[in-house]
Design an enzyme around this catalytic site. Structure first.
Site, mmCIF file in Angstrom:
data_model
loop_
_atom_site.group_PDB
_atom_site.id
_atom_site.type_symbol
_atom_site.label_atom_id
_atom_site.label_comp_id
_atom_site.label_asym_id
_atom_site.label_seq_id
_atom_site.Cartn_x
_atom_site.Cartn_y
_atom_site.Cartn_z
ATOM 1 N N ASP A 115 4.531 -1.734 -7.430
ATOM 2 C CA ASP A 115 3.133 -1.433 -7.652
ATOM 3 C C ASP A 115 2.778 -0.314 -6.665
ATOM 4 O O ASP A 115 3.497 -0.095 -5.684
ATOM 5 C CB ASP A 115 2.296 -2.697 -7.410
ATOM 6 N N ASP A 137 -0.919 0.822 -5.331
ATOM 7 C CA ASP A 137 -1.969 0.496 -4.366
ATOM 8 C C ASP A 137 -1.743 -0.890 -3.779
ATOM 9 O O ASP A 137 -1.656 -1.874 -4.510
ATOM 10 C CB ASP A 137 -3.346 0.579 -5.031
#
Length: 176
Positions: free
Chosen positions: A11, A13
């Site tokens: 991922d 953020d």
């Protein structure tokens, strides 16, 4: 076709960069501790490294796809300087309640849907059974499970250290 290789799905953020909410500008970007080292280490192992990131801020009209692509180019430049590279960035700009009409829709690509991971596995010769994702939300875990890869929930700290723990756990049969 090239040899099947494992993949590390990350991922963005909260895993690679500090999550300040809708990070879209280079001046707001800050690497999570160990992020560049993590990518470089898995590159040296011969793994694919992919970023799979929901970017609903695009659908919400907070920033444009061009803004996001510029930020990803900045990340690639800084990774290259650290001897690291992302094989491909995948993003899902969709949101059912988006302000921008062209992005207002449901999509299997948006996590918890597995679309971005499945697309990476279609685009590259990924060994699914040896691959895993590191994310910071349950939706990341759901997407990984739906795609048939391992899943590890990162709650902060040094991502390189966490990734080594996740790899050891995964090799011991823990799927996350």
């Amino acid at each position: 076709m090239s040899e099947r290789r494992p993949a590390l799905f990350l991922d963005r953020d909260g895993v690679l960069n500090v999550d300040r909410g809708y990070v879209s500008r280079i001046e707001d970007f800050e690497w999570v501790d160990g992020a560049r080292e993590c990518v470089a280490t898995f590159n040296r192992r011969g793994w694919y490294v992919f970023v799979v990131t929901n970017q609903s801020g695009i659908a919400r009209g907070l920033y444009t796809e061009a803004d996001m692509l510029a930020l990803h180019a900045h990340m690639e430049t800084e990774l290259e300087a650290a001897g690291a590279k992302i094989d491909r960035f995948y993003h899902a700009p969709w949101h059912e309640e988006g302000e921008v009409a062209r992005y207002r829709k449901a999509s299997i690509d948006r996590k918890p849907g597995p679309g971005m991971l499945l697309q990476a596995m279609a685009d590259f010769n990924v060994n699914r059974e040896q691959s895993f994702l590191i994310g910071d939300k349950e939706t990341d875990m759901d997407a990984a499970r739906a795609a048939g890869v391992g899943a590890f929930l990162f709650r902060g700290g040094n991502i390189a250290t966490f990734a080594e723990w996740a790899l050891a756990s995964f090799e011991d049969g823990v799927r996350g």
